[in-house]
Design an enzyme around this catalytic site. Sequence first.
Site, mmCIF file in Angstrom:
data_model
loop_
_atom_site.group_PDB
_atom_site.id
_atom_site.type_symbol
_atom_site.label_atom_id
_atom_site.label_comp_id
_atom_site.label_asym_id
_atom_site.label_seq_id
_atom_site.Cartn_x
_atom_site.Cartn_y
_atom_site.Cartn_z
ATOM 1 N N LYS A 106 0.879 -1.177 0.000
ATOM 2 C CA LYS A 106 0.000 0.000 0.000
ATOM 3 C C LYS A 106 0.907 1.214 0.000
ATOM 4 C CE LYS A 106 -3.157 2.752 2.694
ATOM 5 N NZ LYS A 106 -3.957 2.931 3.916
ATOM 6 N N GLY A 167 -8.546 9.214 8.791
ATOM 7 C CA GLY A 167 -8.978 9.284 10.183
ATOM 8 C C GLY A 167 -10.038 10.333 10.466
ATOM 9 N N ALA A 194 -9.610 5.541 3.133
ATOM 10 C CA ALA A 194 -9.489 6.674 4.071
ATOM 11 C C ALA A 194 -10.726 7.572 4.090
ATOM 12 C CB ALA A 194 -8.269 7.534 3.767
ATOM 13 N N GLY A 195 -11.041 8.024 5.287
ATOM 14 C CA GLY A 195 -12.112 9.000 5.481
ATOM 15 C C GLY A 195 -13.460 8.403 5.810
ATOM 16 N N ASN A 216 -9.993 1.784 8.717
ATOM 17 C CA ASN A 216 -9.404 1.344 9.977
ATOM 18 C C ASN A 216 -10.079 2.017 11.166
ATOM 19 O OD1 ASN A 216 -5.938 0.767 10.971
ATOM 20 N ND2 ASN A 216 -7.749 0.660 12.209
ATOM 21 N N SER A 217 -9.949 3.374 11.218
ATOM 22 C CA SER A 217 -10.435 4.103 12.392
ATOM 23 C C SER A 217 -11.914 3.867 12.652
ATOM 24 C CB SER A 217 -10.196 5.610 12.217
ATOM 25 O OG SER A 217 -8.846 5.863 11.952
#
Lengths: 270, 67
Positions: A106, A167, A194-195, A216-217
């Site tokens: 990645k 995040g 992301a986001g 992830n977050s």
Amino acid sequence: MDEELNMKSDLWEIGGKRLSSRLLIGSALYPSPSNMEDAIKVSKAQIVTVSLRRQAAGEGGGNAFWEIIKSMNIEVLPNTAGSHSAKEAITTAEMAREVFGTHWIKLEVIGDQYNLQPDPFETVRAAEILIKEGFEVFPYTTDDLVVAKRLADVGCKIIMPWGSMIGSGKGLMNPDNLIAIRKQFPDLQLVVDAGIGKPSHATQAMELGYDGVLLNSAIALAQDPVKMADAFRVAVVAGRLGYEAGVMKEREFASPSTPTVGTPFWHQFD
Amino acid sequence: MIKVSVNGEVKEIEEGLNIHQLIEVLEYKVKGFAVAVNTTFVPISEYHKKIVQEGDKIDILAPVQGG
């Protein structure tokens, strides 16, 4: 019901692997390693992102985490997080290939420390070199169509535009840009990375025709990460099914769904 | 003796050590790591050939959680 739902999730191919889950998840920020393990299992994700960092000579802290991941029979996708130049990203990728035993990377080259926006110039430069070195590059990029074109030009088969800042949990800030990239590259594997903050964001990305979502977050920072992992599993399947089913066209005005012919009590005194 | 930087910390080590010997001297216990010298990757197959020089910046990286 769960089994039925999973059966409906079609097989797809990315980086030379045939997978049933279109949800890619990160391994960071969980309350504990066991919580991470449970969340990954419940999510049914088959690709999990990992990283490399300096560790003191006597530390064994990274080992417990890595032993769990190794025992899970999942694909690992190492990242180059923290890189600020093509050179740093390439070195990290080479180190990751040796440590994790995979040619998947990645590619993440940060151009701004405040919003962690990827550096498009260094990302394209690194992607070109890494592909020549035999890597399967999963480049993290913005939702800029021209950058996506440049990545495709240097040989990327996968492109991972952001939904919004890493995040942030803000979801898809520019869906029209994501649609433009999807239309321009019908044959590339596109993953929103992301986001994403809520399951509905993941569903929205999948409804746009994206092949997968990476987050992830949103799971790790939920009050109950394991339950949220389950929510995202269902959300991704729902979005994919919605895309495959073909979403109706929007209309400017109301249009009744119940037949108007035979409407009772209507205009009966006119 | 020469001074090198290992994961950002200055260390004094014997002159003429290769990477393999450096890892032993440091008593690096983390399993599964990779090495870069001056931001250039050094594969395991090169450890015995790569001699550490004065002022080298050595990074030893190991698996961690990532997003």
